[in-house]
Design a protein around this motif. Structure first.
Motif, short mmCIF file in Angstrom:
data_model
loop_
_atom_site.label_atom_id
_atom_site.label_comp_id
_atom_site.label_asym_id
_atom_site.label_seq_id
_atom_site.Cartn_x
_atom_site.Cartn_y
_atom_site.Cartn_z
N ARG A 1 0.93 -1.18 -0.17
CA ARG A 1 0.17 0.16 -0.01
C ARG A 1 1.14 1.12 -0.21
O ARG A 1 1.67 1.33 0.88
N MET A 2 0.76 2.52 -0.64
CA MET A 2 1.34 3.34 -1.01
C MET A 2 1.08 4.21 -0.01
O MET A 2 -0.15 4.40 0.36
N ARG A 3 2.58 5.14 0.41
CA ARG A 3 2.11 6.03 1.20
C ARG A 3 0.62 7.51 0.78
O ARG A 3 0.73 7.06 -0.25
N GLN B 1 0.75 6.40 -12.94
CA GLN B 1 2.25 6.00 -12.75
C GLN B 1 2.77 6.45 -14.18
O GLN B 1 4.23 6.54 -14.39
N LEU B 2 2.34 4.87 -14.63
CA LEU B 2 2.85 4.96 -15.84
C LEU B 2 2.79 5.43 -16.82
O LEU B 2 4.47 5.90 -17.36
N ALA B 3 1.91 6.18 -17.21
CA ALA B 3 1.82 7.42 -18.01
C ALA B 3 3.73 8.56 -17.82
O ALA B 3 3.56 8.40 -18.66
N GLU B 4 3.17 9.13 -16.53
CA GLU B 4 4.34 10.04 -15.83
C GLU B 4 5.76 9.21 -16.14
O GLU B 4 6.75 10.16 -17.34
N THR C 1 11.95 3.27 -10.75
CA THR C 1 11.27 1.73 -10.28
C THR C 1 9.81 2.97 -9.60
O THR C 1 10.47 4.14 -9.17
N PHE C 2 9.20 2.03 -10.05
CA PHE C 2 7.87 3.01 -10.16
C PHE C 2 6.54 1.65 -9.55
O PHE C 2 6.62 0.82 -9.88
#
Length: 848
Positions: free
Chosen positions: A86-88, A506-509, A498-499
């Motif tokens: 889970r992301m912050r 995030q992928l688009a970024e 890493t993403f």
DNA sequence: ACCGAAGA
DNA sequence: TCTTCGGT
């Protein structure tokens, strides 16, 4: 009506809100809400709106809003991977927390920020102490909160379209567990969101079975010897871990010792500071609402009280139902009956009750499917006696998404003369009203001869289930997981960072900002798209693209099929889907929990995936599907000579279309030409316009228009059929299928060209797709009633829109396959043959 | 065009 | 709620 009234509280309840849950939900649900200077306010808005509703409808005296604090909790110390994935908290959400707390303060609401424990632990601890003095309502959606349920503790989620209330009683009837067993259960099953693995291959059914025999993990450990050899090997390697998993799920009940209920008293004496706060964050609609509530002390329950309330009789003297109109509502195990202005309550379904009801003229129920699941005795009531309220409403308007009893009741409230707290009498009255409407719309044959009789067939199919090859699933998953791990490192390397590859944002970024790849396609929301179509066009731009595409397919396979499905099996390794008969606007069925109508079939992994669905030992799967059913229906309805001829000769329809379009002999058609013809054939079934067709075929708009023009000049009667459907839709505001199913299309006469165009496409598609749905539904009935299929021991397992899957004793498989095709092709006499392809196999892939 | 599931 | 992707 407020909870206080509904549950009959005698003391003021205390409401404890799982704030973090709503903050996150609001953040994702309303991504674009911002103040004019760009400050994000979406999460604040949702929370404040929820509280406004709660204050207005519940008028609570005590309320606490609990939020997670920042630091790690004791759970992270117990297990490193806990909630690791889970992301912050996203920055745009984090900045809203302080202002939110400030606003709540000004609103007069007590807030608690948890430290070292999670918000849920605070809720559990407070509930545990307060419940001795007063009812406790936990406001939240987290299923782990269910372990707090008690005679005086309720779980409530008012934020969804349909509110959800869980009481100790409803939990027991639904779960077959005691609330205190919840952590033990979760430890066995696992929880992906919290990164608790559980025991591989142990799903809800297995876990419930185990807990039935051993009420706790301790009992399970102590009685380990009594498990079967198979169970022992499955559980052995995890026996230590599950105690840890349970500690992660179990909520603390001993923190917050210094909080007392008096601190949670709502104090709204001075709201002016709060109204200023709403101004500052530009919550204009909320301000109006609060200002209004502030001004007048509303007392209305919001419920329209028609008719007078009738006290229900606890029935042991059975009422005489013979020839009468009855309404019936199931309440847990109990049954509530309404007729002739009186209501009767029964603790359970019984033979004498069923016999009495069987003599009724009609029994109106919210959902016949639920009734048949309630008790097997209900099958004894003649099918023609039932009136299914949800189904009736669906046939009248298949585009409402909600066919729940409450929604329908409220929709008809103007015409009801019964009290809302007499639901059985209300059901009876609704039955009368809807019967009239069905008659007026000519829906009675569709209802009585197709839809209602189909319901027990669907129930049977759901109960049959289909068997999974768990070993094959496990091996498949291991392979996919390994490839995913390799791809992850490769992608990070190729991308240079890493993403989260699963996040399209995030992928688009990474792709379009960091790597500088130029995006071409946009999503409907206007942002650069990362869909397969968009990425394939960019494959040459960067090596990472291909890795991502591969990652996507494997991840889809893992997350949608390989991981969840084995968790859903019963003792015999069978999964049981739900076939929803009120779900689609066109009359098709839908399948959910799990969806077995979208199991992969094409591509590298499709056959292997379907190969994991197997017949039980000594049996075979027989699968039969209509060939090109929608195009055949188009042929029948349009009477186009080319289509009729092609189907009469059982030719390759796409090749034949291509021959017409490109003016060639069918034998001379190239693969590419056939592909184009296939695309346009499907496109036209969807009422597709030139833009979409051009996009799919890589043509310019002009070329696409010419292409369509050529199609329509070759197949002139298809063209007239289309215009006829459109005319009829305009004239009636609706379209109708061969079985008399209707879809309302008010927008077809809209002045908004887009809406009208959209409705035109729906009109075409509904006639064709809906008629195909009629055909296969009729086939399902015929299959269910066929004596030969019955005698051979065949069972129907699945329907996938144009396909039926049966499980059959191996020695009868051929006979059944042949019989099946005869039945399926014979249900309607059309101007084209209804061709059926079929096959036999040990698994679903082979049976194709 | 019609769906449902997963993830953020 | 939106995006994506599996099916028909």
């Amino acid at each position: 009506m407020s909870l206080k009234n509904r549950l009959g509280f005698t003391r003021e309840p205390v409401y404890l809100i799982d704030g973090s849950a709503f903050v996150y939900r609001g953040f994702y649900a309303y991504p674009d809400l911002k103040r004019s200077d760009g400050f994000p306010t979406n999460a604040m808005f949702i929370v404040l709106r929820l509280l406004a509703k709660l204050l207005r409808e519940e008028k609570p005296a005590y309320l606490g809003f609990v939020l997670d604090g920042k630091g790690p909790t004791f759970r992270h110390a117990l297990m490193e991977s806990y909630k690791a994935q889970r992301m912050r908290m996203p920055e745009n959400l984090a900045v809203q927390i302080e202002p939110l707390l400030e606003g709540l303060g000004k609103m007069g609401i007590a807030t608690i920020v948890s430290h070292g424990v999670e918000a849920d632990d605070v809720l559990a601890s407070l509930a545990n102490r307060f419940k001795k003095d007063r009812p406790v309502v936990l406001v939240g959606a987290d299923k782990d909160l269910q372990q707090c349920l008690d005679e005086n503790v309720y779980l409530w989620d008012p934020s969804m379209r349909k509110e959800k209330l869980v009481t100790l009683e409803s939990f027991r009837t639904h779960q077959d567990l005691v609330p205190g067993q919840w952590p033990d259960y979760q430890a066995l099953v696992g929880d992906k969101a919290d990164n608790i693995p559980g025991i591989p291959g142990v799903g809800p059914k297995t876990a419930l079975g185990l807990l039935k025999r051993f009420p706790s993990l301790e009992a399970l450990r102590d009685g380990f010897e009594r498990l079967s050899a198979k169970e022992q090997t499955r559980l052995k390697p995890h026996m230590e871990d599950i105690f840890l998993y349970r500690e992660l799920t179990r909520l603390k009940t001993d923190c917050c010792a210094d909080h007392v209920c008096a601190q949670l008293k709502i104090n709204q004496e001075d709201m002016s500071a709060f109204l200023d706060f709403l101004d500052a964050y530009e919550f204009h609609s909320l301000k109006r609402e609060f200002a209004r509530d502030d001004a007048r002390d509303t007392n209305a329950s919001g419920h329209k009280m028609t008719g007078t309330f009738v006290e229900p009789v606890h029935g042991e003297a059975l009422p005489d139902c013979a020839g009468k109109q009855v309404g019936m509502i199931l309440e847990g195990k109990g049954v509530r009956i309404g007729l002739e202005g009186r209501e009767y309550l029964f603790d359970a379904c019984s033979m004498s009750l069923v016999t009495a009801l069987g003599t009724a003229q009609s029994i109106a129920v919210p959902s016949l499917k639920d009734v048949l699941y309630h008790h097997r005795l209900w099958y004894l009531v003649p099918l023609g006696t039932w009136f299914d309220i949800g189904l009736a409403e669906y046939l009248l308007d298949p585009e409402e998404r909600n066919y729940g009893f409450e929604r329908i009741r409220d929709g008809l409230s103007g015409e009801l003369d019964t009290h809302p707290e007499n639901p059985a009498l209300t059901a009876c009255r609704i039955g009368e009203l809807l019967t009239k409407r069905l008659e007026a719309g000519d829906f009675i044959p569709l209802m009585r001869e197709l839809e209602l009789p189909l319901i027990p067939v669907l129930v049977k199919m759901e109960q049959n289930g289909i068997r999974l090859d768990l070993e094959a699933f496990a091996a498949f998953l291991a392979e996919v997981q390994e490839k995913l791990d390799q791809l992850t490192t490769a992608i990070y390397q190729e991308a240079g960072t890493t993403f989260n590859i699963r996040s399209s944002q995030q992928l688009a970024e990474v792709l379009f900002d960091r790597l500088g790849i130029v995006s071409r396609k946009k999503t409907p929301g206007g942002k650069p798209s990362t869909s397969v179509q968009a990425l394939e066009a960019l494959a040459d731009a960067h090596p990472v693209i291909n890795s991502i595409l591969r990652y996507r397919t494997l991840e889809k396979l893992r997350s949608t099929y390989l991981e969840p499905l084995p968790k859903l099996v019963d003792r015999e390794n069978r999964v049981h889907t739900h076939f929803n008969n009120l779900a689609t606007a066109t009359g098709r069925l839908s399948s959910s929990k799990p969806n077995l109508q979208n199991i992969p079939i094409r591509g590298e992994f499709g056959p292997r995936m379907r190969g994991c669905f197997i017949a039980r030992p000594g049996y075979k799967l027989v699968a039969a599907d209509y060939s090109q059913i929608e195009l055949r229906i188009l042929a029948h309805m349009s009477k186009d000579p080319h289509l009729l001829d092609a189907f009469a000769r059982n030719e390759d329809i796409h090749a034949r279309t291509a021959a017409l379009l490109f003016d060639k002999e069918p034998e001379a058609i190239q693969a590419d030409e056939r592909r184009k013809a296939k695309t346009i054939n499907f496109g036209l079934l969807y009422g597709m316009g030139p833009q979409k067709l051009g996009k799919d075929l890589g043509l310019t708009l002009k070329e696409a228009k010419e292409f369509i023009a050529r199609y329509f000049s070759a197949l002139a009667k298809v063209k007239t059929f289309y215009t006829d459907v459109e005319k009829r839709a305009r004239a009636h505001g609706s379209v109708t299928t061969i079985a008399g199913r209707r879809r309302l299309l008010p927008d077809i006469n809209s002045r908004n060209a887009n809406l009208a165009q959209q409705a035109r496409r729906m009109a075409i598609n509904t006639v064709v797709q809906g008629s195909a749905a009629d055909v296969i539904k009729k086939a399902m009935l015929a299959v269910d009633r066929d004596p030969l299929l019955h005698k051979t021991g065949s069972r129907i397992l699945l329907q996938v829109h144009d396909e039926l899957v049966l499980e059959v004793p191996a020695e009868n498989a051929i006979e059944v396959g042949e019989r099946l095709t005869v039945i399926m092709s014979g249900v309607y006499d059309l101007d084209v043959p209804l061709a059926v392809d079929w096959g036999i196999g040990d698994n679903w892939a082979q049976a194709h």
